[in-house]
Design an enzyme around this catalytic site. Structure first.
Site, short mmCIF file in Angstrom:
data_model
loop_
_atom_site.label_atom_id
_atom_site.label_comp_id
_atom_site.label_asym_id
_atom_site.label_seq_id
_atom_site.Cartn_x
_atom_site.Cartn_y
_atom_site.Cartn_z
N MET A 184 12.12 24.62 1.51
CA MET A 184 11.36 23.67 0.82
C MET A 184 12.27 22.86 -0.09
SD MET A 184 8.40 24.78 -1.97
CE MET A 184 7.17 25.43 -0.82
N TYR A 191 16.65 30.80 6.56
CA TYR A 191 15.55 31.55 6.96
C TYR A 191 15.54 31.79 8.54
CZ TYR A 191 13.23 30.78 2.35
OH TYR A 191 12.97 30.92 1.10
N ARG A 211 -10.78 0.01 14.60
CA ARG A 211 -10.68 0.62 13.11
C ARG A 211 -11.85 -0.26 12.30
NH1 ARG A 211 -4.22 1.92 11.74
NH2 ARG A 211 -4.64 -0.06 10.36
N LYS A 232 0.84 -1.35 -0.12
CA LYS A 232 0.08 -0.13 0.10
C LYS A 232 0.93 1.28 -0.08
CE LYS A 232 0.06 -0.13 5.08
NZ LYS A 232 -1.02 -0.48 6.20
C1 LIG Z 1 -0.15 -1.44 7.05
C2 LIG Z 1 -0.67 -2.71 7.33
C3 LIG Z 1 0.20 -3.87 7.63
C4 LIG Z 1 1.48 -3.72 7.48
O1 LIG Z 1 1.87 -3.32 8.80
P1 LIG Z 1 3.79 -3.39 8.82
O2 LIG Z 1 3.61 -2.77 10.23
O3 LIG Z 1 4.24 -2.27 7.90
O4 LIG Z 1 4.21 -4.65 8.77
C5 LIG Z 1 -0.76 -5.08 8.02
N1 LIG Z 1 -1.89 -5.46 8.11
C6 LIG Z 1 -2.61 -4.25 7.72
C7 LIG Z 1 -4.09 -4.32 7.94
C8 LIG Z 1 -2.29 -3.11 7.47
O5 LIG Z 1 -3.08 -1.72 7.65
#
Ligand SMILES: *Cc1c(COP(=O)(O)O)cnc(C)c1O
Length: 372
Positions: free
Chosen positions: A309, A261, A131, A33
Protein backbone atom coordinates in the site's frame (compact mmCIF):
# COMPACT_ATOMS: atom_id res chain seq x y z
CA UNK A 1 9.56 12.36 0.15
CA UNK A 2 7.00 11.82 -2.63
CA UNK A 3 6.64 14.40 -5.36
CA UNK A 4 4.40 14.87 -8.37
CA UNK A 5 5.76 17.52 -10.72
CA UNK A 6 3.23 18.99 -13.13
CA UNK A 7 4.75 21.06 -15.88
CA UNK A 8 2.03 23.44 -17.04
CA UNK A 9 4.38 24.85 -19.66
CA UNK A 10 4.20 21.42 -21.29
CA UNK A 11 0.39 21.75 -21.37
CA UNK A 12 0.87 25.00 -23.30
CA UNK A 13 3.33 23.29 -25.67
CA UNK A 14 0.87 20.45 -26.27
CA UNK A 15 -1.96 22.89 -26.94
CA UNK A 16 0.30 24.59 -29.51
CA UNK A 17 1.02 21.23 -31.14
CA UNK A 18 -2.71 20.46 -31.38
CA UNK A 19 -3.46 23.93 -32.78
CA UNK A 20 -0.77 23.53 -35.43
CA UNK A 21 -2.20 20.15 -36.35
CA UNK A 22 -5.83 21.26 -36.70
CA UNK A 23 -5.16 24.68 -38.20
CA UNK A 24 -6.57 28.11 -37.41
CA UNK A 25 -10.19 27.46 -38.38
CA UNK A 26 -10.77 24.63 -35.91
CA UNK A 27 -11.38 25.47 -32.26
CA UNK A 28 -9.94 23.43 -29.40
CA UNK A 29 -11.86 22.33 -26.31
CA UNK A 30 -9.49 21.33 -23.52
CA UNK A 31 -10.91 18.47 -21.46
CA UNK A 32 -10.19 18.99 -17.75
CA UNK A 33 -12.60 16.43 -16.24
CA UNK A 34 -11.47 14.12 -13.43
CA UNK A 35 -9.18 16.76 -11.91
CA UNK A 36 -7.63 17.30 -15.36
CA UNK A 37 -6.76 13.61 -15.58
CA UNK A 38 -5.10 13.90 -12.17
CA UNK A 39 -3.05 16.98 -13.14
CA UNK A 40 -5.08 19.52 -11.09
CA UNK A 41 -8.24 20.89 -12.71
CA UNK A 42 -8.05 24.52 -11.64
CA UNK A 43 -4.34 24.91 -12.32
CA UNK A 44 -4.61 23.33 -15.77
CA UNK A 45 -7.77 25.31 -16.61
CA UNK A 46 -6.10 28.60 -15.62
CA UNK A 47 -3.13 27.76 -17.81
CA UNK A 48 -5.37 26.85 -20.76
CA UNK A 49 -7.39 30.03 -20.25
CA UNK A 50 -4.20 32.10 -20.25
CA UNK A 51 -3.27 30.35 -23.51
CA UNK A 52 -6.60 31.41 -25.03
CA UNK A 53 -8.34 28.02 -25.11
CA UNK A 54 -11.69 28.20 -26.95
CA UNK A 55 -13.63 25.93 -24.60
CA UNK A 56 -13.01 23.85 -21.49
CA UNK A 57 -14.80 20.55 -21.04
CA UNK A 58 -15.82 18.77 -17.85
CA UNK A 59 -17.79 15.57 -17.45
CA UNK A 60 -20.20 17.00 -14.89
CA UNK A 61 -21.59 20.24 -13.60
CA UNK A 62 -19.97 20.02 -10.19
CA UNK A 63 -16.63 20.24 -11.98
CA UNK A 64 -17.83 23.07 -14.21
CA UNK A 65 -19.11 25.09 -11.24
CA UNK A 66 -15.84 24.48 -9.37
CA UNK A 67 -14.05 26.12 -12.29
CA UNK A 68 -16.40 29.12 -12.18
CA UNK A 69 -15.89 29.42 -8.42
CA UNK A 70 -12.13 29.51 -9.08
CA UNK A 71 -12.64 32.49 -11.39
CA UNK A 72 -12.48 30.72 -14.76
CA UNK A 73 -14.43 32.72 -17.32
CA UNK A 74 -13.88 30.62 -20.45
CA UNK A 75 -16.74 28.76 -22.08
CA UNK A 76 -17.23 25.43 -20.28
CA UNK A 77 -19.16 22.47 -21.67
CA UNK A 78 -20.41 19.70 -19.35
CA UNK A 79 -22.05 16.51 -20.59
CA UNK A 80 -23.03 14.06 -17.82
CA UNK A 81 -25.95 15.32 -15.78
CA UNK A 82 -27.54 14.24 -12.52
CA UNK A 83 -31.07 13.07 -13.43
CA UNK A 84 -32.41 15.34 -10.67
CA UNK A 85 -30.38 18.47 -11.43
CA UNK A 86 -32.59 21.53 -11.89
CA UNK A 87 -29.80 23.26 -13.94
CA UNK A 88 -30.47 26.63 -12.27
CA UNK A 89 -26.90 27.09 -11.01
CA UNK A 90 -25.45 26.01 -14.35
CA UNK A 91 -27.54 28.39 -16.43
CA UNK A 92 -26.79 31.12 -13.93
CA UNK A 93 -23.05 30.50 -14.34
CA UNK A 94 -23.13 30.32 -18.15
CA UNK A 95 -22.19 26.68 -18.46
CA UNK A 96 -22.75 25.23 -21.93
CA UNK A 97 -24.93 22.16 -21.42
CA UNK A 98 -24.98 18.95 -23.40
CA UNK A 99 -28.53 17.81 -24.05
CA UNK A 100 -29.00 14.07 -24.38
CA UNK A 101 -32.77 13.77 -23.95
CA UNK A 102 -36.06 15.63 -24.08
CA UNK A 103 -36.21 15.48 -20.29
CA UNK A 104 -32.89 17.29 -19.93
CA UNK A 105 -34.06 19.93 -22.39
CA UNK A 106 -37.28 20.50 -20.44
CA UNK A 107 -35.42 20.93 -17.16
CA UNK A 108 -32.96 23.35 -18.78
CA UNK A 109 -35.87 25.28 -20.30
CA UNK A 110 -37.55 25.51 -16.91
CA UNK A 111 -34.36 26.78 -15.25
CA UNK A 112 -33.85 29.37 -18.00
CA UNK A 113 -37.42 30.62 -17.58
CA UNK A 114 -37.10 30.75 -13.81
CA UNK A 115 -34.06 33.01 -13.90
CA UNK A 116 -34.86 34.87 -17.11
CA UNK A 117 -31.71 33.92 -18.95
CA UNK A 118 -31.14 31.75 -22.03
CA UNK A 119 -29.14 28.54 -21.73
CA UNK A 120 -26.51 27.53 -24.27
CA UNK A 121 -26.93 23.93 -25.30
CA UNK A 122 -25.01 21.38 -27.38
CA UNK A 123 -27.16 18.59 -28.80
CA UNK A 124 -25.54 15.24 -28.01
CA UNK A 125 -26.11 12.59 -30.66
CA UNK A 126 -25.32 8.94 -30.04
CA UNK A 127 -23.85 7.92 -33.41
CA UNK A 128 -22.89 4.48 -32.16
CA UNK A 129 -20.93 4.59 -28.92
CA UNK A 130 -24.00 3.56 -26.97
CA UNK A 131 -23.44 6.05 -24.15
CA UNK A 132 -25.31 9.33 -23.75
CA UNK A 133 -27.00 11.29 -26.50
CA UNK A 134 -30.12 10.81 -28.60
CA UNK A 135 -30.07 8.23 -31.37
CA UNK A 136 -30.67 9.36 -34.94
CA UNK A 137 -34.25 8.11 -34.71
CA UNK A 138 -34.90 10.23 -31.59
CA UNK A 139 -33.14 13.32 -32.93
CA UNK A 140 -36.04 14.74 -34.95
CA UNK A 141 -38.34 14.76 -31.92
CA UNK A 142 -35.70 16.50 -29.81
CA UNK A 143 -35.11 19.07 -32.58
CA UNK A 144 -38.84 19.93 -32.58
CA UNK A 145 -38.80 20.60 -28.85
CA UNK A 146 -35.59 22.63 -29.16
CA UNK A 147 -37.21 24.76 -31.87
CA UNK A 148 -39.94 25.73 -29.41
CA UNK A 149 -37.37 26.55 -26.73
CA UNK A 150 -35.32 28.64 -29.17
CA UNK A 151 -38.41 30.56 -30.28
CA UNK A 152 -39.35 31.39 -26.69
CA UNK A 153 -35.77 32.48 -26.04
CA UNK A 154 -34.93 29.95 -23.34
CA UNK A 155 -32.18 28.14 -25.22
CA UNK A 156 -29.47 28.96 -27.74
CA UNK A 157 -28.20 26.04 -29.82
CA UNK A 158 -24.47 26.57 -29.58
CA UNK A 159 -23.37 23.14 -30.67
CA UNK A 160 -24.03 19.61 -31.77
CA UNK A 161 -21.66 16.76 -31.00
CA UNK A 162 -20.98 13.08 -30.70
CA UNK A 163 -18.16 10.78 -29.55
CA UNK A 164 -16.38 7.90 -31.32
CA UNK A 165 -15.99 4.37 -29.99
CA UNK A 166 -12.40 4.12 -31.33
CA UNK A 167 -13.05 0.50 -32.21
CA UNK A 168 -11.36 0.72 -35.60
CA UNK A 169 -11.53 2.66 -38.87
CA UNK A 170 -14.62 0.82 -40.16
CA UNK A 171 -16.69 1.55 -37.04
CA UNK A 172 -15.36 5.09 -36.65
CA UNK A 173 -16.08 5.98 -40.29
CA UNK A 174 -19.62 4.65 -39.83
CA UNK A 175 -20.04 6.98 -36.87
CA UNK A 176 -18.66 9.91 -38.85
CA UNK A 177 -21.24 9.17 -41.59
CA UNK A 178 -24.04 9.05 -38.98
CA UNK A 179 -22.85 12.35 -37.51
CA UNK A 180 -23.07 13.86 -41.01
CA UNK A 181 -26.65 12.52 -41.23
CA UNK A 182 -27.48 14.17 -37.92
CA UNK A 183 -26.00 17.47 -39.15
CA UNK A 184 -28.04 17.23 -42.35
CA UNK A 185 -31.23 16.59 -40.41
CA UNK A 186 -30.56 19.56 -38.12
CA UNK A 187 -29.84 21.74 -41.17
CA UNK A 188 -33.15 20.64 -42.74
CA UNK A 189 -34.85 21.93 -39.61
CA UNK A 190 -33.10 25.24 -40.00
CA UNK A 191 -30.54 24.86 -37.21
CA UNK A 192 -27.14 26.50 -37.35
CA UNK A 193 -24.41 25.87 -34.82
CA UNK A 194 -21.40 27.77 -33.60
CA UNK A 195 -19.52 24.48 -33.11
CA UNK A 196 -20.05 21.00 -34.52
CA UNK A 197 -17.63 18.64 -32.79
CA UNK A 198 -16.91 14.92 -32.82
CA UNK A 199 -13.33 13.90 -32.13
CA UNK A 200 -11.33 13.42 -28.93
CA UNK A 201 -7.52 13.12 -29.07
CA UNK A 202 -7.45 9.86 -31.01
CA UNK A 203 -10.00 10.87 -33.66
CA UNK A 204 -8.33 14.27 -33.99
CA UNK A 205 -5.07 12.54 -34.90
CA UNK A 206 -6.64 9.79 -37.04
CA UNK A 207 -9.43 11.51 -39.00
CA UNK A 208 -8.55 15.00 -40.23
CA UNK A 209 -11.84 15.03 -42.18
CA UNK A 210 -13.80 14.75 -38.92
CA UNK A 211 -12.53 17.76 -37.01
CA UNK A 212 -15.52 19.93 -38.03
CA UNK A 213 -15.47 23.25 -36.09
CA UNK A 214 -13.84 22.00 -32.90
CA UNK A 215 -11.87 19.09 -31.44
CA UNK A 216 -12.10 17.94 -27.81
CA UNK A 217 -8.68 16.96 -26.52
CA UNK A 218 -7.80 15.56 -23.12
CA UNK A 219 -4.96 13.05 -23.05
CA UNK A 220 -2.97 14.80 -25.81
CA UNK A 221 -2.91 18.01 -23.75
CA UNK A 222 -1.31 15.99 -20.98
CA UNK A 223 1.39 14.91 -23.42
CA UNK A 224 0.34 11.29 -23.76
CA UNK A 225 -0.71 9.29 -26.78
CA UNK A 226 -4.36 8.18 -26.98
CA UNK A 227 -3.26 4.96 -28.67
CA UNK A 228 -1.41 3.23 -25.77
CA UNK A 229 1.57 2.74 -28.04
CA UNK A 230 4.08 4.99 -26.29
CA UNK A 231 4.12 7.23 -29.37
CA UNK A 232 3.28 10.56 -27.74
CA UNK A 233 6.70 11.95 -28.63
CA UNK A 234 6.20 11.18 -32.31
CA UNK A 235 3.20 13.49 -32.33
CA UNK A 236 5.33 16.20 -30.71
CA UNK A 237 3.61 15.77 -27.34
CA UNK A 238 5.41 16.46 -24.08
CA UNK A 239 4.44 14.55 -20.90
CA UNK A 240 3.23 16.91 -18.21
CA UNK A 241 3.46 14.69 -15.13
CA UNK A 242 6.47 13.19 -13.36
CA UNK A 243 6.04 11.01 -10.25
CA UNK A 244 9.04 10.52 -8.03
CA UNK A 245 10.11 9.68 -4.49
CA UNK A 246 13.22 9.42 -2.36
CA UNK A 247 14.86 6.20 -1.28
CA UNK A 248 14.07 6.12 2.46
CA UNK A 249 16.26 3.20 3.54
CA UNK A 250 18.88 0.83 2.14
CA UNK A 251 20.18 -2.38 3.64
CA UNK A 252 22.65 -5.13 2.78
CA UNK A 253 21.08 -8.61 2.94
CA UNK A 254 22.47 -12.11 2.33
CA UNK A 255 21.62 -14.40 -0.56
CA UNK A 256 18.30 -16.23 -0.09
CA UNK A 257 16.48 -13.39 1.67
CA UNK A 258 12.74 -13.26 1.02
CA UNK A 259 11.45 -9.74 0.23
CA UNK A 260 8.03 -8.16 0.83
CA UNK A 261 4.61 -9.83 1.21
CA UNK A 262 4.34 -13.37 -0.06
CA UNK A 263 8.07 -13.64 -0.82
CA UNK A 264 7.53 -13.29 -4.56
CA UNK A 265 11.23 -12.46 -4.67
CA UNK A 266 14.28 -14.01 -3.00
CA UNK A 267 17.75 -12.53 -3.37
CA UNK A 268 20.18 -14.81 -5.22
CA UNK A 269 23.34 -13.18 -3.88
CA UNK A 270 24.41 -10.76 -1.20
CA UNK A 271 22.87 -7.49 -2.32
CA UNK A 272 21.44 -4.09 -1.38
CA UNK A 273 17.70 -3.52 -1.03
CA UNK A 274 16.31 0.01 -1.41
CA UNK A 275 12.97 0.95 0.14
CA UNK A 276 10.75 3.46 -1.72
CA UNK A 277 7.68 5.00 0.02
CA UNK A 278 5.24 4.63 -2.87
CA UNK A 279 2.54 1.99 -3.10
CA UNK A 280 -0.83 1.30 -4.61
CA UNK A 281 -2.30 4.12 -2.50
CA UNK A 282 -0.10 6.40 -4.62
CA UNK A 283 -1.54 4.87 -7.80
CA UNK A 284 1.31 2.44 -8.45
CA UNK A 285 -0.85 -0.53 -9.43
CA UNK A 286 -0.33 -3.65 -7.30
CA UNK A 287 -0.62 -5.81 -10.37
CA UNK A 288 2.42 -4.08 -11.89
CA UNK A 289 4.51 -6.14 -9.44
CA UNK A 290 7.18 -8.05 -11.37
CA UNK A 291 6.69 -5.90 -14.48
CA UNK A 292 7.09 -2.21 -13.62
CA UNK A 293 10.50 -0.57 -13.61
CA UNK A 294 11.73 2.54 -11.82
CA UNK A 295 14.77 4.70 -12.39
CA UNK A 296 17.28 5.34 -9.59
CA UNK A 297 20.35 7.48 -10.28
CA UNK A 298 19.81 7.06 -14.01
CA UNK A 299 19.53 3.27 -13.95
CA UNK A 300 16.40 1.13 -14.43
CA UNK A 301 15.42 -1.47 -11.86
CA UNK A 302 12.44 -3.84 -11.98
CA UNK A 303 10.09 -4.05 -8.99
CA UNK A 304 10.29 -7.81 -8.43
CA UNK A 305 8.82 -8.03 -4.93
CA UNK A 306 5.19 -7.28 -4.05
CA UNK A 307 4.08 -3.63 -4.31
CA UNK A 308 2.34 -2.82 -1.01
CA UNK A 309 0.00 0.00 0.00
CA UNK A 310 2.70 2.46 1.01
CA UNK A 311 5.97 1.10 -0.29
CA UNK A 312 7.98 -1.18 -2.52
CA UNK A 313 11.51 -2.57 -2.45
CA UNK A 314 14.02 -2.83 -5.27
CA UNK A 315 17.14 -4.94 -5.42
CA UNK A 316 19.88 -2.54 -6.52
CA UNK A 317 22.73 -5.08 -6.37
CA UNK A 318 26.06 -3.44 -5.58
CA UNK A 319 25.13 -0.04 -6.97
CA UNK A 320 25.78 2.88 -4.73
CA UNK A 321 22.28 3.88 -3.66
CA UNK A 322 21.60 5.76 -0.43
CA UNK A 323 18.63 7.21 1.44
CA UNK A 324 17.64 10.48 -0.22
CA UNK A 325 18.44 9.31 -3.76
CA UNK A 326 15.79 10.15 -6.35
CA UNK A 327 13.51 7.42 -7.67
CA UNK A 328 11.49 8.22 -10.79
CA UNK A 329 8.31 6.16 -10.90
CA UNK A 330 7.33 7.57 -14.30
CA UNK A 331 7.94 10.65 -16.40
CA UNK A 332 11.04 12.71 -16.97
CA UNK A 333 14.13 10.47 -17.27
CA UNK A 334 12.31 7.41 -15.92
CA UNK A 335 9.86 4.99 -17.48
CA UNK A 336 6.90 6.64 -19.22
CA UNK A 337 3.28 6.52 -18.04
CA UNK A 338 2.77 4.19 -21.01
CA UNK A 339 5.47 1.83 -19.71
CA UNK A 340 3.77 1.69 -16.33
CA UNK A 341 0.36 1.25 -17.98
CA UNK A 342 1.69 -1.70 -19.99
CA UNK A 343 3.19 -3.24 -16.85
CA UNK A 344 -0.20 -2.96 -15.13
CA UNK A 345 -2.20 -4.08 -18.16
CA UNK A 346 -4.06 -0.77 -18.40
CA UNK A 347 -3.89 2.55 -20.30
CA UNK A 348 -1.92 5.71 -19.55
CA UNK A 349 -5.21 7.54 -18.81
CA UNK A 350 -5.79 5.32 -15.78
CA UNK A 351 -2.24 5.75 -14.49
CA UNK A 352 -2.35 9.56 -14.40
CA UNK A 353 -5.92 9.92 -13.12
CA UNK A 354 -5.33 7.66 -10.10
CA UNK A 355 -2.31 9.26 -8.48
CA UNK A 356 -2.87 9.40 -4.71
CA UNK A 357 -3.05 12.44 -2.51
CA UNK A 358 0.17 11.72 -0.58
CA UNK A 359 2.38 12.96 -3.39
CA UNK A 360 3.32 16.57 -2.94
CA UNK A 361 2.09 18.46 -6.03
CA UNK A 362 4.61 20.89 -7.48
CA UNK A 363 3.49 23.07 -10.40
CA UNK A 364 5.85 24.54 -12.96
CA UNK A 365 4.64 27.45 -15.06
CA UNK A 366 1.51 28.06 -12.98
CA UNK A 367 -0.61 31.09 -13.77
CA UNK A 368 -0.53 33.69 -11.01
CA UNK A 369 -2.89 32.88 -8.16
CA UNK A 370 -3.68 29.31 -9.23
CA UNK A 371 -1.54 27.37 -6.78
CA UNK A 372 -4.61 26.54 -4.68
C1 LIG B 1 -13.03 12.41 -22.01
C2 LIG B 1 -13.67 12.90 -23.23
C3 LIG B 1 -12.91 13.51 -24.25
C4 LIG B 1 -11.41 13.59 -24.24
O1 LIG B 1 -10.84 12.34 -24.58
P1 LIG B 1 -9.27 12.18 -24.80
O2 LIG B 1 -9.14 10.80 -25.36
O3 LIG B 1 -8.64 12.28 -23.47
O4 LIG B 1 -8.83 13.24 -25.72
C5 LIG B 1 -13.59 14.09 -25.31
N1 LIG B 1 -14.93 14.02 -25.39
C6 LIG B 1 -15.69 13.41 -24.45
C7 LIG B 1 -17.17 13.39 -24.61
C8 LIG B 1 -15.09 12.82 -23.35
O5 LIG B 1 -15.84 12.21 -22.43
Amino acid sequence: MRKLTIDLNAVAVNLGTIRTLVGPTVKVLGVVKADAYGHGMVQVAKKLEAEGIDFLGTADLTEALTLRAAGIRSRILAWIHDPEDDFVASVNHDIDLAVSSNDQLFRIQKAAKAIGKSARIHIKVDTGLGRNGVTLSELEDLLKHIKVAVSEGTVITSGIFSHLSSTGPREDLEQIARFDEALALAAEHGFEFEVRHLTASDGTLSYPQARYDMVRCGIALYGLSPFSDNKGKEFGLKPVMCAEAKVVQTKRVPSGSGVSYGYLYHTDRETTLALVPVGYAEGLPRNATGKAEVCINGKRYPILSRIAMDQFVVDVGDASVSPGDRVVIFGDCGPSADDLANAADTINYEIVTRIGSRLNRVYLGAVEGSQN
